[in-house]
Design a protein around this motif. Structure first.
Motif, short mmCIF file in Angstrom:
data_model
loop_
_atom_site.label_atom_id
_atom_site.label_comp_id
_atom_site.label_asym_id
_atom_site.label_seq_id
_atom_site.Cartn_x
_atom_site.Cartn_y
_atom_site.Cartn_z
N ASN A 313 0.85 -1.18 0.00
CA ASN A 313 0.00 0.00 0.00
C ASN A 313 0.89 1.24 0.00
O ASN A 313 1.34 1.70 1.06
CB ASN A 313 -0.91 0.00 1.24
N PRO A 314 1.21 1.79 -1.17
CA PRO A 314 2.14 2.94 -1.25
C PRO A 314 1.70 4.13 -0.42
O PRO A 314 2.55 4.84 0.15
CB PRO A 314 2.15 3.27 -2.75
N ALA A 315 0.39 4.37 -0.31
CA ALA A 315 -0.08 5.52 0.47
C ALA A 315 0.22 5.33 1.96
O ALA A 315 0.65 6.27 2.65
CB ALA A 315 -1.58 5.72 0.26
N LEU A 316 0.02 4.11 2.47
CA LEU A 316 0.33 3.83 3.87
C LEU A 316 1.83 3.87 4.12
O LEU A 316 2.30 4.35 5.16
CB LEU A 316 -0.25 2.48 4.27
N LEU A 317 2.58 3.35 3.15
CA LEU A 317 4.04 3.40 3.25
C LEU A 317 4.52 4.85 3.36
O LEU A 317 5.36 5.18 4.21
CB LEU A 317 4.66 2.73 2.02
N GLU A 318 3.97 5.71 2.54
CA GLU A 318 4.33 7.13 2.58
C GLU A 318 3.89 7.78 3.88
O GLU A 318 4.60 8.61 4.45
CB GLU A 318 3.70 7.85 1.38
N ALA A 319 2.72 7.41 4.37
CA ALA A 319 2.20 8.00 5.60
C ALA A 319 3.11 7.74 6.80
O ALA A 319 3.24 8.58 7.70
CB ALA A 319 0.80 7.47 5.89
N PHE A 370 -7.49 -3.28 9.83
CA PHE A 370 -7.95 -2.16 9.01
C PHE A 370 -8.52 -1.04 9.88
O PHE A 370 -8.33 0.14 9.61
CB PHE A 370 -9.01 -2.64 8.01
N ASP A 371 -9.19 -1.45 10.96
CA ASP A 371 -9.75 -0.46 11.88
C ASP A 371 -8.65 0.33 12.58
O ASP A 371 -8.75 1.55 12.74
CB ASP A 371 -10.63 -1.17 12.90
N LEU A 372 -7.58 -0.36 12.99
CA LEU A 372 -6.52 0.36 13.70
C LEU A 372 -5.75 1.28 12.74
O LEU A 372 -5.27 2.36 13.16
CB LEU A 372 -5.59 -0.61 14.43
N ILE A 373 -5.64 0.89 11.47
CA ILE A 373 -5.02 1.80 10.50
C ILE A 373 -5.86 3.08 10.38
O ILE A 373 -5.34 4.20 10.41
CB ILE A 373 -4.86 1.11 9.13
N GLY A 374 -7.18 2.90 10.27
CA GLY A 374 -8.07 4.05 10.17
C GLY A 374 -8.07 4.91 11.41
O GLY A 374 -8.36 6.11 11.35
N HIS A 375 -7.72 4.32 12.55
CA HIS A 375 -7.70 5.06 13.81
C HIS A 375 -6.63 6.16 13.80
O HIS A 375 -6.83 7.22 14.39
CB HIS A 375 -7.44 4.10 14.97
N VAL A 376 -5.50 5.91 13.12
CA VAL A 376 -4.43 6.91 13.10
C VAL A 376 -4.25 7.56 11.73
O VAL A 376 -3.80 8.70 11.64
CB VAL A 376 -3.08 6.31 13.57
N PHE A 377 -4.60 6.84 10.66
CA PHE A 377 -4.46 7.38 9.30
C PHE A 377 -5.84 7.31 8.60
O PHE A 377 -6.04 6.50 7.69
CB PHE A 377 -3.43 6.60 8.49
N PRO A 381 -6.73 4.88 2.31
CA PRO A 381 -7.59 3.72 2.00
C PRO A 381 -6.79 2.42 2.02
O PRO A 381 -5.63 2.38 1.58
CB PRO A 381 -8.10 4.03 0.60
N VAL A 382 -7.40 1.38 2.54
CA VAL A 382 -6.78 0.06 2.59
C VAL A 382 -7.80 -0.97 2.13
O VAL A 382 -8.96 -0.92 2.56
CB VAL A 382 -6.30 -0.28 4.02
N THR A 383 -7.37 -1.88 1.28
CA THR A 383 -8.27 -2.93 0.79
C THR A 383 -7.64 -4.30 1.02
O THR A 383 -6.41 -4.43 1.15
CB THR A 383 -8.56 -2.77 -0.70
N ARG A 384 -8.48 -5.31 1.06
CA ARG A 384 -7.98 -6.68 1.25
C ARG A 384 -7.13 -7.14 0.08
O ARG A 384 -6.27 -8.01 0.25
CB ARG A 384 -9.15 -7.64 1.49
N GLU A 385 -7.34 -6.56 -1.08
CA GLU A 385 -6.52 -6.93 -2.24
C GLU A 385 -5.07 -6.50 -2.07
O GLU A 385 -4.19 -7.01 -2.76
CB GLU A 385 -7.10 -6.30 -3.51
N GLN A 386 -4.81 -5.58 -1.14
CA GLN A 386 -3.44 -5.11 -0.90
C GLN A 386 -2.69 -5.99 0.08
O GLN A 386 -1.50 -5.77 0.31
CB GLN A 386 -3.48 -3.66 -0.40
#
Length: 609
Positions: A313-319, A370-377, A381-386
């Protein structure tokens, strides 16, 4: 040992999918059968068992180790890939463990720099004084009272100040720093906009725990070859895919001491007897089952399952901005998000484990991640395909009855069982607990207990001894680039040389000698491996199954890079040195696909006819 793959304890239910069993006898098994006794037998090839094996071998003790799966296959390979002081253990009052952990973290940064790297860690904080009243109650009762109270800046500042006082001993890591709302968002703009502060400190990560375990093992084997008396042969022997089935009081016929265990080669099904004066049970969450197999049931363990996911997930990596995000989720659980190369690791859960069930990452756990990712970021967006890989393991925690999993001690203890009065049977030492960060100190403790039983003195300290490819490892990036330039050769460019240094540390020099001694070519399915490197692994790293290469000799599976073409090509190359015929090769591919799908949610297209 663990539940990462279908290799259960002999006392547990058998899995429905049996691993293929090639018929050729392996040299490590042959070495055990040729001289079927040792002063010490270590059962369990996770990092703590392997560390104890290395320490005893360095003291000149005749030691053997068996592991019923592959090395680092269980909890040791299913960790959060952190080498850390355990800041959260301060809340449990485990000051001894925190002090030991930070000292060992600093030590591993020095003696294993090829795999253990500094890890900048940031805690996002959303309140100032929250949790101040609840914290003393958690400290005293080791329970969460009512709805979790988020730890605010005051508590985190207090904890980090205490952590700094421990961390400064023998280390060079910087002190923690606090940033206010404005500066926190300037540094990490993807954070929740209502963040009040961030606290940043340094711990460490281990990106290749499986290969570090292998390095520790090979150090022990080398010590057994170089320190043995003339004509004695190897005094440090180890084999994976060998299980302990039972134990009798029959002593070693040569010495009249010790006990006899029945061992089973899991790749051939052959069984044989082996005697030892001391047996060290380091089978992790399976300690009680191993003791049961040896005829002395125990109830020491109360393991908890921890799962992780790996995301592309490039966006999460960058975050993340190159650092670990370490924080408290809404349920009070401490969780983490951090980059590993071009992937992002997210974890972890902590639930009581059912030892009769496989440890796998569930749909519910993925939703939790996925919920904990959304809690801080929240905007990422995060999907199961990633999801490219999942893994789970059972932590070897002590039995904890009513204590909630998050409050169970991560410290360790050693339980001793000796022969009956006047008896000559083996002394059995069982390890209860233990964590990655403290494996060297734990192994030293276990080895000292074994030496006391044997009436021997310690000869060598491992405190400053480099581990494997950490010896003479370049001290900085400039040194790394210089090393790469010095070891390039025709057909081996900078990227390939850098990849070998990353995988083996300075032991890459021996690998390069092997590669250069014959005709070689890169695989068609990946540029990261070559034919002769796979042959080197088969000859020197106790590869038992195709899946060992994909998960534990390389990180290809972890990064989601396994394809049907790769499975077929690696199996074809390994078939020659490992003696697989066409049927065995096909069985290995199907077994690898099954393991990857069932335990790691990795789907690979089948190219097997």
């Amino acid at each position: 040992m663990g539940a990462t793959e279908p290799t259960v304890h002999p006392s547990a239910p058998r899995q429905s999918a049996e691993a293929p069993k090639p018929g050729a006898e392996r040299s490590p098994v042959r070495n055990l059968k040729r001289r079927p006794h040792a002063k010490v037998l270590v059962v369990g090839g996770g990092i703590n068992g392997v560390g104890t094996f290395r320490d005893l071998a360095l003291q000149g003790v005749d030691v053997a180790l068996v592991e019923r799966g592959d090395y680092c296959q269980g909890a040791s390979g299913a960790s959060s890939h952190m080498i850390h002081g355990g800041i959260r253990y301060l809340e449990n009052g485990e000051f001894r463990l925190v002090r030991e952990s930070v000292v060992e973290r600093n030590r591993l940064l020095r003696i294993a720099p090829h795999y253990v790297k500094p890890l900048q860690t940031t805690i996002p904080i959303f309140s100032t004084f929250s949790g101040v009243l609840a914290a003393p109650l958690r400290f005293l009762t080791h329970k969460q009272q009512g709805k979790p109270k988020e730890r605010g800046a005051f508590l985190i500042k207090l904890g980090l100040s205490l952590y700094d006082s421990f961390s400064r001993a023998g280390g060079t890591v910087p002190r923690h720093r606090f940033l206010d709302h404005k500066r926190a968002l300037a540094e990490l703009p993807a954070l929740r906009p209502d963040v009040k502060y961030t606290a940043t400190y340094f711990d460490a990560s281990v990106h290749n725990p499986e290969r570090l375990t292998l390095d520790v093992l090979q150090d022990g084997e080398l010590a057994g070859r170089t320190g043995a008396a003339p004509g004695q042969g190897d005094t440090a022997r180890a084999s994976n895919y060998v299980s302990l089935q039972s134990m009798t009081s029959r002593p070693n016929p040569g010495t009249g001491r010790g006990s006899t265990v029945r061992l089973r080669d899991e790749l051939t099904g052959e069984e044989f007897d082996f005697t030892a004066d001391v047996i060290v049970n380091t089978t992790g969450a399976w300690v009680d089952l191993t003791n049961q197999a040896m005829g002395s049931a125990s109830s020491f363990m109360g393991g908890t399952k921890g799962s992780h996911i790996v995301l592309d997930n490039p966006a999460l990596l960058e975050a993340c901005r190159g650092r670990e995000i370490f924080f408290e989720h809404t349920d009070g659980r401490i969780v983490l998000i951090y980059p590993m190369g071009d992937r992002v690791l997210v974890g972890t859960t902590d639930v009581d484990a059912d030892m009769a069930e496989d440890a796998v990452c569930t749909d519910e756990e993925i939703s939790y991640f996925f919920d904990l990712i959304g809690h801080v970021f929240p905007a990422v967006p995060v999907t199961r395909e990633q999801i490219v890989y999942t893994f789970s393991g059972v932590r070897p925690l002590p039995r904890h009855d009513a204590t909630q999993p998050g409050f169970v001690s991560r410290d360790y203890r050693i339980e001793r069982r000796g022969p009956a009065a006047g008896g000559t049977g083996a002394v059995v030492l069982s390890l209860v607990g233990g964590k990655w960060t403290t494996f060297r100190a734990l192994a030293e403790h276990l080895a000292d207990d074994v030496l006391a039983v044997l009436g021997k003195e310690r000869q060598v300290s491992t405190a400053q001894l480099p581990i494997g490819g950490g010896a003479c490892f370049p001290a900085d990036e400039a040194g790394v680039q210089q090393w790469i330039k010095a070891h390039m050769a025709p057909g081996r460019d900078a990227d390939r040389t850098a990849g070998l240094l990353t995988r083996y540390g300075t032991r890459a020099e021996a690998v390069m000698e092997y590669l250069d001694a014959g005709e070689d070519r890169p695989l068609h399915s990946t540029r990261e491996l070559s034919v002769r490197e796979l042959e080197f692994m088969a000859a020197n790293e106790q590869v038992g199954h195709l899946v060992d290469v994909l998960i534990r000799r390389t990180s290809l599976a972890f990064r989601g890079l396994v394809t049907g073409e790769l499975l077929n090509e690696v199996a074809e190359v390994l078939a020659v040195p490992l003696g697989w015929d066409a049927a065995a090769r096909k069985a290995e591919i199907l077994h690898a696909q099954d393991v990857l799908k069932r335990f790691h949610r990795v789907e690979t297209p089948s190219l097997v006819a």
